[in-house]
Each structure stands twice: as C-alpha cells, then as structure tokens.
Scaffold this active site. Structure first.
Site, PDB file in Angstrom:
ATOM      1  N   SER A  19       0.825  -1.209   0.000  1.00  0.00           N
ATOM      2  CA  SER A  19       0.000   0.000   0.000  1.00  0.00           C
ATOM      3  C   SER A  19       0.864   1.265   0.000  1.00  0.00           C
ATOM      4  CB  SER A  19      -0.902   0.028   1.236  1.00  0.00           C
ATOM      5  OG  SER A  19      -1.542   1.281   1.310  1.00  0.00           O
ATOM      6  N   SER A  21      -0.559   4.162   0.672  1.00  0.00           N
ATOM      7  CA  SER A  21      -1.253   5.144   1.510  1.00  0.00           C
ATOM      8  C   SER A  21      -0.400   5.648   2.677  1.00  0.00           C
ATOM      9  CB  SER A  21      -2.567   4.557   2.041  1.00  0.00           C
ATOM     10  OG  SER A  21      -3.469   4.393   0.980  1.00  0.00           O
ATOM     11  N   THR A  66      -9.226  -1.438   3.053  1.00  0.00           N
ATOM     12  CA  THR A  66      -9.019  -1.850   1.667  1.00  0.00           C
ATOM     13  C   THR A  66      -9.262  -3.347   1.522  1.00  0.00           C
ATOM     14  OG1 THR A  66      -7.542  -1.616  -0.231  1.00  0.00           O
ATOM     15  CG2 THR A  66      -6.480  -2.036   1.888  1.00  0.00           C
ATOM     16  N   LYS A  70     -13.649  -4.101   2.517  1.00  0.00           N
ATOM     17  CA  LYS A  70     -14.488  -2.914   2.277  1.00  0.00           C
ATOM     18  C   LYS A  70     -15.990  -3.149   2.474  1.00  0.00           C
ATOM     19  CE  LYS A  70     -11.708  -0.305  -1.068  1.00  0.00           C
ATOM     20  NZ  LYS A  70     -11.771   0.331  -2.400  1.00  0.00           N
ATOM     21  N   GLY A 131     -17.349  -1.933 -17.273  1.00  0.00           N
ATOM     22  CA  GLY A 131     -17.308  -2.694 -16.028  1.00  0.00           C
ATOM     23  C   GLY A 131     -18.480  -2.346 -15.121  1.00  0.00           C
ATOM     24  N   TYR A 225      -3.560   1.820 -12.400  1.00  0.00           N
ATOM     25  CA  TYR A 225      -2.312   2.598 -12.378  1.00  0.00           C
ATOM     26  C   TYR A 225      -1.067   1.716 -12.331  1.00  0.00           C
ATOM     27  CZ  TYR A 225      -2.580   2.480  -7.229  1.00  0.00           C
ATOM     28  OH  TYR A 225      -2.670   2.095  -5.913  1.00  0.00           O
ATOM     29  N   GLY A 246      -5.139   6.360 -13.900  1.00  0.00           N
ATOM     30  CA  GLY A 246      -5.726   5.880 -12.657  1.00  0.00           C
ATOM     31  C   GLY A 246      -5.073   6.370 -11.373  1.00  0.00           C
TER      32      GLY A 246
HETATM   33  P1  ATR Z   1     -13.548  -4.094  -8.763  1.00  0.00           P
HETATM   34  O1  ATR Z   1     -14.137  -4.220  -7.403  1.00  0.00           O
HETATM   35  O2  ATR Z   1     -12.077  -3.774  -8.777  1.00  0.00           O
HETATM   36  O3  ATR Z   1     -14.327  -3.194  -9.667  1.00  0.00           O
HETATM   37  P2  ATR Z   1     -14.747  -6.558  -9.647  1.00  0.00           P
HETATM   38  O4  ATR Z   1     -15.887  -6.302  -8.713  1.00  0.00           O
HETATM   39  O5  ATR Z   1     -14.150  -7.925  -9.666  1.00  0.00           O
HETATM   40  O6  ATR Z   1     -13.549  -5.571  -9.384  1.00  0.00           O
HETATM   41  O7  ATR Z   1     -15.220  -6.164 -11.124  1.00  0.00           O
HETATM   42  C1  ATR Z   1     -14.443  -6.347 -12.245  1.00  0.00           C
HETATM   43  C2  ATR Z   1     -15.179  -5.845 -13.497  1.00  0.00           C
HETATM   44  O8  ATR Z   1     -14.321  -6.032 -14.606  1.00  0.00           O
HETATM   45  C3  ATR Z   1     -16.459  -6.593 -13.795  1.00  0.00           C
HETATM   46  O9  ATR Z   1     -17.387  -5.699 -14.364  1.00  0.00           O
HETATM   47  C4  ATR Z   1     -16.011  -7.630 -14.840  1.00  0.00           C
HETATM   48  O10 ATR Z   1     -17.019  -8.019 -15.742  1.00  0.00           O
HETATM   49  P3  ATR Z   1     -18.129  -9.180 -15.404  1.00  0.00           P
HETATM   50  O11 ATR Z   1     -19.014  -8.629 -14.328  1.00  0.00           O
HETATM   51  O12 ATR Z   1     -18.857  -9.365 -16.695  1.00  0.00           O
HETATM   52  O13 ATR Z   1     -17.329 -10.371 -14.972  1.00  0.00           O
HETATM   53  C5  ATR Z   1     -14.982  -6.818 -15.585  1.00  0.00           C
HETATM   54  N1  ATR Z   1     -13.991  -7.657 -16.277  1.00  0.00           N
HETATM   55  C6  ATR Z   1     -12.960  -8.333 -15.720  1.00  0.00           C
HETATM   56  N2  ATR Z   1     -12.246  -8.996 -16.671  1.00  0.00           N
HETATM   57  C7  ATR Z   1     -12.861  -8.731 -17.864  1.00  0.00           C
HETATM   58  C8  ATR Z   1     -12.612  -9.113 -19.223  1.00  0.00           C
HETATM   59  N3  ATR Z   1     -11.570  -9.893 -19.548  1.00  0.00           N
HETATM   60  N4  ATR Z   1     -13.440  -8.640 -20.185  1.00  0.00           N
HETATM   61  C9  ATR Z   1     -14.482  -7.841 -19.874  1.00  0.00           C
HETATM   62  N5  ATR Z   1     -14.767  -7.439 -18.606  1.00  0.00           N
HETATM   63  C10 ATR Z   1     -13.976  -7.871 -17.610  1.00  0.00           C
END
Ligand code: ATR
Length: 283
Positions: A19, A21, A66, A70, A131, A225, A246
């Site tokens: 981290s 932070s 973190t 969370k 996402g 990032y 980021g």
């Molecule tokens: P965070 O909390 O960091 O946002 P997360 O909750 O695991 O992480 O969410 C990751 C996001 O990235 C999700 O929207 C995931 O899509 P799905 O919900 O359809 O799984 C998206 N994601 C991760 N890998 C991906 C990939 N290879 N192609 C498209 N979307 C991806």
C-alpha cells in the site's frame, strides 16, 4: 517522531505491504507539521471485527479500509454515509468521539481527479463506463449525482450491470450494453472510463477498445495505475484523445479521506510525487 499527543490513523487490509497510503499521508503530515501518524495493519478477514474494536479501544482517530474488508466492515460501524450505503462498500472511517462513521471516498475521489486533472466539465456529457464491479459502482454513483446527459454501463454480465443501474440516481439516463456492442455506442460517448482489470499488469497488451474506434474528441480514462499508461491510454493518446490515468483516483480518494480526518485539504502534487517516487523505487 510520534509522542503521546500524536493522532494515529490506520489502514486495514490483507495483504497490505504494497500500500502506498502510509507514505502518501505521512509525507503530507510531515510537510504540514501535523502531529498525525498513519500506520498499515495486515488484518486477516477473521480478525476484522476485533481490529475495528481496536480502533475504538485505542482511540485511533480514523482509518482506511481496503481489499478484502471494504464490504464486511460495514457490519461493525455505527453509521454509514448515504454514498457508502448506495455503493455498498466503505473505504474510510472517521472516529467521531467514539462513534465510527463509514464513508466511501473512491467515487468522489475519482470524479474530482477527472475534473481537476483534465479541466473537464461533466455537464451534459455522455459517459461510457466499462465494467460493473465495485469500482464502477463507486464511480457511476458519484457521476449520477452530476448533471451528466447519459451513462452507458458496459459489461459482459448484464444482470450485474442492471443491479448497478438500480442503485443510481436519475437512472432513466442510464443504459446497459454488452461488451460486444461497444463499437456501436462509442461514437456517441464523450468520456470513456475503464473500471475493469483489462490491461492491468501482467496483461498489459489488452484493451476492451480497439484503437481505431477512439476519436480525438474522446476523453479516455483508465482507473488502472499499474502500469501508469495502459494500452487503452496509449492508444487514446496516439489517436489524439485527452487521457486521464488511474493514479489520480488513488490520490484524490486519499485527499478526501485526509479532509475528513483533519479538516485540511492537502496539496495533490506532493501526494502524487510521493507515490510516483515510491512506485519507481519500489519502496
Ligand atoms: P472491482 O471491485 O475492482 O471493480 P470486480 O468487482 O471484480 O472488481 O469487477 C471487475 C469488473 O471487470 C467486472 O465488471 C467484470 O465483468 P463481469 O461482471 O462481466 O465479470 C470486468 N472484467 C474483468 N475482466 C474482464 C474481461 N476480460 N473482459 C471484460 N470485462 C472484464
């Protein structure tokens, strides 16, 4: 140097060794001559409740929370802000005379960084968010409080995107599309924000957007990032678009937490340079 008057802040995570932070906040405390010290604690999931009790017992004045705590931490706090409740996660705790209040500064931090670092006005903008996970929830919730024209949430899992839409303010402006249909909608977007892990180290040659789809009028933002410049941002830069990296989200979520703990707005450049130095020297 700490003494009996030093106010302690903590970050709880697992793992926590990488981290940035602590160095970011402690550098600013030193710079401003504030008698605060920020400490990292590696807290295993089973110990989270005891760690939160520890904040009360030790009169620690605030904390960051973190991965992976969370969501779970919300059970142990006395009050949750409306924003953290809607996002479904807390990343900042303020100890207000023994009452622990949970906030989420990720969305606000992201949006402040986007506006300040790119000199942008979000009014009447069409936003595409790639996402629908935790980061997308925080960012889209804060954006939905702004006067944007539309938000398109792009995800492979449409059910997850729909659940997110339901949480947003004024959600008649929000549309959901599948990742396969980005190309059809990208021309009508002004701002494109990647919140997925696609392009993150070690898969740095990946991007959900093809370079030829990016136009000079786009503002392209990536919350990753590591690396600081993702393939998406490099393609956007080479296509003449404005880019936003980021690191800003990380810095500004910290700035907003710092404001909540101390009432003071720290200098973003000191924080950024500290984190950049630390990333390049791997401290
Ligand atoms: P965070 O909390 O960091 O946002 P997360 O909750 O695991 O992480 O969410 C990751 C996001 O990235 C999700 O929207 C995931 O899509 P799905 O919900 O359809 O799984 C998206 N994601 C991760 N890998 C991906 C990939 N290879 N192609 C498209 N979307 C991806």
């Amino acid at each position: 140097m700490t003494n009996s008057e030093t106010k302690i802040l903590a970050i709880l995570g697992n793992p926590i060794i990488h981290s940035k932070s602590p160095i970011m906040h402690n550098t600013v405390f030193d710079y401003l001559g504030l008698n605060y010290h920020y400490v990292a604690f590696d807290v295993k999931p089973d110990d989270l409740e005891k760690a939160i009790e520890g904040i009360r017992a030790l009169n620690i004045c605030g904390a960051n929370v973190t991965i992976p705590h969370k969501i779970k931490v919300m059970e142990y706090l006395d009050e949750i802000s409306d924003e953290a409740e809607a996002i479904g996660a807390v990343n900042t705790i303020v100890n207000q005379n023994g009452k622990l209040i949970g906030y989420n500064t990720d969305g606000e931090g992201y949006v402040r960084s986007l506006i300040e670092e790119t000199n942008s006005d979000l009014t009447e903008k069409n936003i595409m968010i790639l996402g629908a996970g935790g980061a997308a929830r925080a960012i889209s919730f804060t954006l939905s409080k702004h006067n944007v024209k539309s938000i398109v949430i792009v995800n492979r899992n449409l059910e997850k995107a729909n659940l997110l839409k339901d949480k947003l303010i004024n959600n008649s402006r929000v549309n959901i599309i599948h990742t396969d249909n980005i190309r059809k909608h990208i021309n009508s977007s002004d701002i494109i924000i990647n919140t997925t892990s696609v392009g993150m180290h070690p898969n740095t040659d990946q991007s959900l957007i093809q370079k030829q789809w990016i136009k000079p009028y786009h503002l392209v933002s990536d919350i990753i990032y590591n690396p600081l410049v993702t393939k998406l941002l490099l393609d956007a830069h080479e296509s003449g678009a404005i880019t936003h990296s980021g690191l800003g989200m990380f810095i500004y979520q910290g700035i907003i937490a710092f404001e909540k703990w101390t009432g003071i707005t720290p200098d973003s450049e000191i924080m950024r340079n500290t984190v950049l130095d630390s990333l390049t020297t791997n401290n």
